[in-house]
Design an enzyme around this catalytic site. Structure first.
Site, PDB file in Angstrom:
ATOM      1  N   GLU A  90     -15.407  12.927  -5.597  1.00 43.32           N
ATOM      2  CA  GLU A  90     -16.775  13.372  -5.852  1.00 43.32           C
ATOM      3  C   GLU A  90     -16.851  14.882  -6.062  1.00 43.32           C
ATOM      4  O   GLU A  90     -17.609  15.359  -6.911  1.00 43.32           O
ATOM      5  CB  GLU A  90     -17.685  12.918  -4.710  1.00 43.32           C
ATOM      6  CG  GLU A  90     -17.831  11.403  -4.665  1.00 43.32           C
ATOM      7  CD  GLU A  90     -18.657  10.904  -3.486  1.00 43.32           C
ATOM      8  OE1 GLU A  90     -19.067  11.728  -2.638  1.00 43.32           O
ATOM      9  OE2 GLU A  90     -18.898   9.686  -3.421  1.00 43.32           O
TER      10      GLU A  90
ATOM     11  N   TYR B  60     -21.852   6.144  -9.748  1.00 44.09           N
ATOM     12  CA  TYR B  60     -22.269   5.018  -8.907  1.00 44.09           C
ATOM     13  C   TYR B  60     -21.715   3.675  -9.401  1.00 44.09           C
ATOM     14  O   TYR B  60     -22.231   2.623  -9.046  1.00 44.09           O
ATOM     15  CB  TYR B  60     -23.797   4.950  -8.832  1.00 44.09           C
ATOM     16  CG  TYR B  60     -24.395   6.055  -8.004  1.00 44.09           C
ATOM     17  CD1 TYR B  60     -24.177   6.128  -6.627  1.00 44.09           C
ATOM     18  CD2 TYR B  60     -25.175   7.046  -8.578  1.00 44.09           C
ATOM     19  CE1 TYR B  60     -24.721   7.139  -5.853  1.00 44.09           C
ATOM     20  CE2 TYR B  60     -25.738   8.064  -7.819  1.00 44.09           C
ATOM     21  CZ  TYR B  60     -25.496   8.107  -6.459  1.00 44.09           C
ATOM     22  OH  TYR B  60     -26.049   9.120  -5.698  1.00 44.09           O
TER      23      TYR B  60
ATOM     24  N   ASN C 223     -33.982   9.056  -0.634  1.00 43.95           N
ATOM     25  CA  ASN C 223     -33.673   9.352   0.770  1.00 43.95           C
ATOM     26  C   ASN C 223     -33.051  10.738   0.966  1.00 43.95           C
ATOM     27  O   ASN C 223     -32.301  10.963   1.892  1.00 43.95           O
ATOM     28  CB  ASN C 223     -32.805   8.252   1.370  1.00 43.95           C
ATOM     29  CG  ASN C 223     -31.461   8.112   0.676  1.00 43.95           C
ATOM     30  OD1 ASN C 223     -31.144   8.854  -0.254  1.00 43.95           O
ATOM     31  ND2 ASN C 223     -30.671   7.162   1.127  1.00 43.95           N
TER      32      ASN C 223
ATOM     33  N   HIS D  34     -27.078  12.661  -0.320  1.00 42.15           N
ATOM     34  CA  HIS D  34     -25.891  11.810  -0.472  1.00 42.15           C
ATOM     35  C   HIS D  34     -24.740  12.556   0.182  1.00 42.15           C
ATOM     36  O   HIS D  34     -24.699  13.784   0.174  1.00 42.15           O
ATOM     37  CB  HIS D  34     -25.570  11.578  -1.959  1.00 42.15           C
ATOM     38  CG  HIS D  34     -24.193  11.028  -2.179  1.00 42.15           C
ATOM     39  ND1 HIS D  34     -23.920   9.683  -2.127  1.00 42.15           N
ATOM     40  CD2 HIS D  34     -23.000  11.651  -2.409  1.00 42.15           C
ATOM     41  CE1 HIS D  34     -22.622   9.496  -2.331  1.00 42.15           C
ATOM     42  NE2 HIS D  34     -22.046  10.670  -2.504  1.00 42.15           N
TER      43      HIS D  34
ATOM     44  N   LYS E 120     -30.961  15.239  -3.429  1.00 42.69           N
ATOM     45  CA  LYS E 120     -31.483  14.418  -4.517  1.00 42.69           C
ATOM     46  C   LYS E 120     -32.766  15.007  -5.104  1.00 42.69           C
ATOM     47  O   LYS E 120     -33.395  15.883  -4.499  1.00 42.69           O
ATOM     48  CB  LYS E 120     -31.717  12.994  -4.002  1.00 42.69           C
ATOM     49  CG  LYS E 120     -30.421  12.290  -3.602  1.00 42.69           C
ATOM     50  CD  LYS E 120     -30.694  10.869  -3.128  1.00 42.69           C
ATOM     51  CE  LYS E 120     -29.407  10.135  -2.812  1.00 42.69           C
ATOM     52  NZ  LYS E 120     -29.663   8.729  -2.411  1.00 42.69           N
TER      53      LYS E 120
END
Length: 194
Positions: free
Chosen positions: A148, A68, A134, A137, A27
């Site tokens: 994905e 998402y 965080n 993913h 991220k």
């Protein structure tokens, strides 16, 4: 012929020895810090993942919303979409036996507070800032991994990879290109990555 290829693909996928593919994203919070980005890359390598493909990109807000969409309407959705479109991300296709579960374990729990206490050596336990920021993913199932991977690597053919590259990589015919940051099966004549 197509039916024969389909059954061959199915038998490869069902083989307990077959390598499994997963999508891994780094991220914007981690990509913005070169030392963290390199540390995560090294964890991927040291945990014996094969890096099948890798790319860095800026994600458009519309693409984030589509990716998402299952979370639309939840309290964190808008914050997550805005964050994922806020800077460069790195996308990987990773392979190894049980890649999906192994990557999810290596990432650690989604909630950073929990990751720091339950899995402090995990990626999120080590580098995560908040539940949104965080660090990583990962796909949560074979179906989501396929979907994905196709979203981030539209030119990648999972079927062709399982037919042509996976058997060689599984047998240990693996080279790593530090320049490209990927693993590949050497071609006859030593021509490098396909």
């Amino acid at each position: 012929i197509a039916q024969n290829l389909g059954s061959k693909m199915t038998s490869i996928l069902r083989s307990p020895q077959a390598l499994q593919l997963t999508l891994a994203l780094i991220k914007p919070d981690a990509v913005a810090h070169p030392l963290i980005l390199e540390a995560v890359h090294q964890q991927i390598l040291s945990n014996k993942f094969l890096i099948v493909r890798m790319r860095e990109l800026l994600w458009r807000k519309e693409d984030c919303q589509k990716f998402y969409q299952e979370h639309e309407g939840r309290f964190f959705y808008q914050r997550l979409v805005e964050f994922m479109a806020s800077g460069p991300i790195r996308a990987y296709i990773l392979a190894r036996k049980d890649a999906i579960q192994f990557w999810r374990t290596l990432m650690g729990p989604t909630r950073v507070f929990q990751a720091r206490h339950v899995a402090p050596d995990s990626i999120r336990g080590s580098f995560g800032l908040t539940d949104t920021r965080n660090t990583t993913h990962g796909s949560d199932s074979v179906v989501s991994a396929s979907r994905e991977i196709a979203a981030f690597f539209p030119d990648f053919s999972e079927q062709r990879w399982y037919e042509e590259e996976e058997p060689q990589l599984r047998c240990g015919l693996v080279c790593y290109s530090p320049e490209g940051g990927i693993h590949y099966a050497p071609r006859t004549g030593g021509l490098g990555p396909a």
